[in-house]
Design a protein around this motif. Structure first.
Motif, mmCIF file in Angstrom:
data_model
loop_
_atom_site.group_PDB
_atom_site.id
_atom_site.type_symbol
_atom_site.label_atom_id
_atom_site.label_comp_id
_atom_site.label_asym_id
_atom_site.label_seq_id
_atom_site.Cartn_x
_atom_site.Cartn_y
_atom_site.Cartn_z
ATOM 1 N N MET A 131 5.334 -10.270 9.805
ATOM 2 C CA MET A 131 4.677 -9.149 9.172
ATOM 3 C C MET A 131 3.399 -9.901 8.457
ATOM 4 O O MET A 131 3.550 -10.938 7.697
ATOM 5 C CB MET A 131 5.367 -8.331 8.562
ATOM 6 C CG MET A 131 6.685 -7.765 9.111
ATOM 7 S SD MET A 131 7.757 -7.053 7.888
ATOM 8 C CE MET A 131 6.890 -5.531 7.251
ATOM 9 N N GLY A 132 2.409 -9.078 8.496
ATOM 10 C CA GLY A 132 1.118 -9.646 7.607
ATOM 11 C C GLY A 132 0.511 -8.368 6.923
ATOM 12 O O GLY A 132 0.563 -7.117 7.386
ATOM 13 N N ASP A 133 -0.171 -8.519 5.846
ATOM 14 C CA ASP A 133 -0.887 -7.366 5.026
ATOM 15 C C ASP A 133 0.192 -6.372 4.832
ATOM 16 O O ASP A 133 -0.172 -5.128 4.961
ATOM 17 C CB ASP A 133 -2.074 -6.892 5.858
ATOM 18 C CG ASP A 133 -3.200 -7.861 6.004
ATOM 19 O OD1 ASP A 133 -3.984 -7.813 6.717
ATOM 20 O OD2 ASP A 133 -3.139 -8.636 5.219
ATOM 21 N N VAL A 134 1.308 -6.589 4.122
ATOM 22 C CA VAL A 134 2.257 -5.658 3.844
ATOM 23 C C VAL A 134 1.765 -4.918 2.447
ATOM 24 O O VAL A 134 1.336 -5.588 1.654
ATOM 25 C CB VAL A 134 3.688 -6.369 3.755
ATOM 26 C CG1 VAL A 134 4.731 -5.285 3.136
ATOM 27 C CG2 VAL A 134 4.063 -7.110 4.724
ATOM 28 N N ALA A 135 1.940 -3.625 2.509
ATOM 29 C CA ALA A 135 1.315 -2.957 1.505
ATOM 30 C C ALA A 135 2.289 -1.769 0.982
ATOM 31 O O ALA A 135 2.106 -0.662 1.404
ATOM 32 C CB ALA A 135 0.082 -2.173 1.735
ATOM 33 N N CYS A 136 3.497 -2.094 0.099
ATOM 34 C CA CYS A 136 4.337 -1.228 -0.080
ATOM 35 C C CYS A 136 3.959 -0.233 -1.388
ATOM 36 O O CYS A 136 3.199 -0.820 -2.334
ATOM 37 C CB CYS A 136 5.739 -2.027 -0.515
ATOM 38 S SG CYS A 136 6.401 -2.882 0.950
ATOM 39 N N THR A 137 4.525 0.769 -1.513
ATOM 40 C CA THR A 137 4.040 1.429 -2.744
ATOM 41 C C THR A 137 5.285 1.251 -3.874
ATOM 42 O O THR A 137 5.099 1.486 -4.889
ATOM 43 C CB THR A 137 4.179 2.891 -2.489
ATOM 44 O OG1 THR A 137 5.451 3.532 -1.977
ATOM 45 C CG2 THR A 137 3.151 3.299 -1.518
ATOM 46 N N GLY A 138 6.495 0.791 -3.479
ATOM 47 C CA GLY A 138 7.630 0.438 -4.262
ATOM 48 C C GLY A 138 8.927 1.294 -4.157
ATOM 49 O O GLY A 138 10.152 1.100 -4.499
ATOM 50 N N GLY A 139 8.576 2.345 -3.511
ATOM 51 C CA GLY A 139 9.546 3.411 -3.196
ATOM 52 C C GLY A 139 10.332 3.247 -1.876
ATOM 53 O O GLY A 139 11.361 4.115 -1.711
ATOM 54 N N GLU A 140 9.850 2.602 -0.980
ATOM 55 C CA GLU A 140 10.331 2.257 0.121
ATOM 56 C C GLU A 140 11.900 1.771 0.171
ATOM 57 O O GLU A 140 12.098 0.938 -0.753
ATOM 58 C CB GLU A 140 9.658 1.369 1.211
ATOM 59 C CG GLU A 140 8.183 2.003 1.587
ATOM 60 C CD GLU A 140 7.409 1.766 0.374
ATOM 61 O OE1 GLU A 140 7.688 1.256 -0.623
ATOM 62 O OE2 GLU A 140 5.977 1.977 0.699
ATOM 63 N N THR A 141 12.857 1.945 1.042
ATOM 64 C CA THR A 141 14.222 1.372 0.997
ATOM 65 C C THR A 141 14.090 0.127 1.597
ATOM 66 O O THR A 141 15.130 -0.534 1.652
ATOM 67 C CB THR A 141 15.232 2.456 1.405
ATOM 68 O OG1 THR A 141 14.751 3.006 2.686
ATOM 69 C CG2 THR A 141 15.187 3.690 0.484
ATOM 70 N N GLU A 142 13.306 -0.099 2.638
ATOM 71 C CA GLU A 142 13.367 -1.040 3.549
ATOM 72 C C GLU A 142 11.694 -1.696 3.683
ATOM 73 O O GLU A 142 11.051 -0.941 3.526
ATOM 74 C CB GLU A 142 13.986 -1.066 4.879
ATOM 75 C CG GLU A 142 15.341 -0.595 4.907
ATOM 76 C CD GLU A 142 15.739 -0.592 6.488
ATOM 77 O OE1 GLU A 142 14.981 -0.635 7.232
ATOM 78 O OE2 GLU A 142 16.877 0.151 6.486
ATOM 79 N N LEU A 143 11.628 -3.122 3.901
ATOM 80 C CA LEU A 143 10.288 -3.600 3.841
ATOM 81 C C LEU A 143 9.688 -3.130 5.014
ATOM 82 O O LEU A 143 8.453 -2.980 4.977
ATOM 83 C CB LEU A 143 10.468 -5.192 3.777
ATOM 84 C CG LEU A 143 9.179 -6.059 3.511
ATOM 85 C CD1 LEU A 143 8.741 -5.650 2.074
ATOM 86 C CD2 LEU A 143 9.627 -7.419 3.710
ATOM 87 N N SER A 144 10.506 -2.975 6.019
ATOM 88 C CA SER A 144 9.856 -2.583 7.491
ATOM 89 C C SER A 144 9.213 -1.011 7.343
ATOM 90 O O SER A 144 8.368 -0.826 8.020
ATOM 91 C CB SER A 144 10.790 -2.671 8.568
ATOM 92 O OG SER A 144 11.798 -1.782 8.351
ATOM 93 N N GLN A 145 9.532 -0.426 6.343
ATOM 94 C CA GLN A 145 9.071 1.058 6.097
ATOM 95 C C GLN A 145 7.624 1.120 5.461
ATOM 96 O O GLN A 145 6.890 2.085 5.306
ATOM 97 C CB GLN A 145 9.745 1.913 5.347
ATOM 98 C CG GLN A 145 11.142 2.021 5.869
ATOM 99 C CD GLN A 145 12.248 2.887 4.685
ATOM 100 O OE1 GLN A 145 11.750 3.344 3.841
ATOM 101 N NE2 GLN A 145 13.227 3.300 5.370
ATOM 102 N N CYS A 146 7.299 -0.392 4.869
ATOM 103 C CA CYS A 146 6.093 -0.221 4.202
ATOM 104 C C CYS A 146 4.586 -0.460 5.248
ATOM 105 O O CYS A 146 5.099 -0.987 6.433
ATOM 106 C CB CYS A 146 5.819 -1.446 3.360
ATOM 107 S SG CYS A 146 7.223 -1.604 1.992
ATOM 108 N N PRO A 147 3.648 0.077 4.869
ATOM 109 C CA PRO A 147 2.480 -0.236 5.891
ATOM 110 C C PRO A 147 2.495 -1.715 6.142
ATOM 111 O O PRO A 147 2.386 -2.482 5.176
ATOM 112 C CB PRO A 147 1.116 0.410 5.233
ATOM 113 C CG PRO A 147 2.132 1.470 4.313
ATOM 114 C CD PRO A 147 3.301 0.736 3.620
ATOM 115 N N HIS A 148 1.853 -2.178 7.167
ATOM 116 C CA HIS A 148 1.730 -3.445 7.655
ATOM 117 C C HIS A 148 0.913 -3.576 8.928
ATOM 118 O O HIS A 148 0.738 -2.524 9.602
ATOM 119 C CB HIS A 148 2.961 -4.383 7.780
ATOM 120 C CG HIS A 148 4.040 -3.979 8.480
ATOM 121 N ND1 HIS A 148 4.131 -4.255 9.889
ATOM 122 C CD2 HIS A 148 5.068 -2.968 8.610
ATOM 123 C CE1 HIS A 148 4.928 -3.844 10.512
ATOM 124 N NE2 HIS A 148 5.731 -2.984 9.545
#
Length: 421
Positions: free
Chosen positions: A1-18
């Motif tokens: 994964m690259g350019d991961v941009a979480c908001t902090g409220g996701e329960t899994e890393l894969s749910q973050c935009p990337h």
């Protein structure tokens, strides 16, 4: 994964935009890391610090309390050790820190004192009790050191910033506005939204910054020192070491990290002319000196300095006149930083004259800081004289020091070199 941009409220890393799996423009020298705070199954609540309060356990997905039946110091020692605190000081009963809510998980806890966890001690089983919350157990542990909670820490290109919550720091017994860096003259701070910010330029030698490098990064290290509220007397400050790590490849941006590294003290050896000896002692009892050779002491910790005059006539008393630090072994060096001047401490927060003018020995304690923020070898010198008949104790309140007779001058005494790294 690259350019991961979480908001902090996701329960899994894969749910973050990337950018999508395997879609990236990175190599393994860009691999990300993280440091998480461990979740403990035990906590102390309803107190101003983390090492005292009502005992609570996390079991079956829910926090609950412990009954104070059989609650004693052996139990408290296990709990304090489990929390990373110092020794147990007290075991208040009868919900001394307020009544809890929810289940009462443990009753009749009986520890030997050596168990790794409070749940490893003998008890009636989780949830088996005959107590009410008015019997909730509490504990008071020693803090290993005065602890300071960092609210924010920023390693910037133009300045390094340490942000402290003023309310939290005050609850710990410290004055949030009393801080300075390794160089005591560096006190630059500002207050925004109840956060006090201390800052320093990321440059070697500025405010006592030290720098180290390897093949990929360079690191600046310093420490912030805070003092207790409303004190004009000698006290050892709480220290908050911090480091900023920067990539040598400036095109990739900044990499930052906090590393709890205290800048170490230096190499100290002792000696003195024939009529008197000045020595560095291990602690405030002034009974054990450091052996000849080198010794390392952390910045911000006390130097215990003692002078013994070789004189058989015990009616004399040794009086400290001037003690100061210089960058040379020459006591006549005019570039000096005074610790004691005109028989009195130059700064009551930094230097305490323990004994002067009462016997053939004199003692003082001073906090070890880098003179002028420079990591250079320096020496301590003391000028003193013998007064007879003693005692001849200088009065160092707001009045001028009392005049004492100067029957015998003593050759200046020197210890060093001292090197702070």
């Amino acid at each position: 994964m690259g350019d991961v941009a979480c908001t902090g409220g996701e329960t899994e890393l894969s749910q973050c935009p990337h950018r999508g799996f395997v879609s990236n423009k990175c190599s393994h020298n860009d691999d990300a890391g993280v440091v998480c705070e461990a979740l403990s199954p035990v906590r102390l609540v309803n107190s101003a610090d983390r090492c005292s309060g009502r005992v609570e356990l996390f079991h079956n997905g829910e926090w609950g309390t412990v009954c104070d039946d059989e609650w004693d110091m052996d139990n408290a020692d296990v709990l304090c050790r489990q929390l990373g605190c110092g020794r147990a000081r007290a075991t208040p009963h009868n919900a001394a820190f307020g009544e809890g809510t929810g289940p009462i998980w443990l009753d009749d806890v009986n520890c030997f004192g050596s168990e790794p966890s409070i749940t490893d001690c003998r008890h009636n089983g989780f949830g088996n009790h005959n107590c009410g919350h008015h019997e909730d157990a509490s504990v008071v542990c020693e803090l290993r050191d005065q602890e300071v909670e960092v609210n924010q820490f920023i390693c910037g290109q133009d300045k390094i910033q340490v942000g402290l919550n003023m309310l939290t720091v005050s609850f710990s017994g410290l004055d949030p506005l009393s801080g300075h860096l390794v160089d005591r003259d560096c006190i630059k701070s500002r207050v925004e939204d109840n956060i006090v910010w201390y800052e320093v330029e990321p440059r070697e030698g500025i405010c006592g910054n030290s720098m180290r490098t390897n093949s990929t990064h360079f690191t600046y290290t310093n420490s912030l020192f805070l003092y207790a509220h409303n004190t004009n007397s000698f006290s050892v400050p709480a220290s908050l070491p911090f480091s900023c790590v920067y990539s040598l490849d400036l095109d990739t941006g900044l990499n930052a990290d906090i590393r709890p590294l205290v800048p170490t003290g230096g190499i100290i050896s002792s000696g003195g002319p024939p009529r008197g000896v000045m020595s560095l002692y291990r602690d405030q009892s002034y009974t054990s000196t450091y052996p000849s050779g080198s010794v390392s002491l952390p910045v911000g910790q006390p130097l215990y300095v003692g002078v013994t005059v070789e004189e058989k006539d015990v009616t004399f008393a040794a009086v400290l006149d001037h003690c100061y630090a210089t960058y040379s072994s020459d006591p006549n060096d005019q570039k000096r930083q005074y610790l004691i001047q005109n028989k009195c401490s130059t700064d009551l927060q930094q230097v305490s004259v323990v004994e002067s003018g009462t016997s053939l020995r004199a003692r003082f304690t001073a906090l070890l800081f880098v003179p002028h923020g420079e990591y250079r070898t320096f020496y301590l010198h003391c000028h003193l004289h013998l007064c007879s008949p003693g005692p001849c104790v200088p009065v160092c309140s707001r009045r001028a020091p009392r005049s004492v007779s100067e029957d015998v001058r003593i050759q200046p005494l020197t210890i060093g070199p001292i090197t702070c790294e």
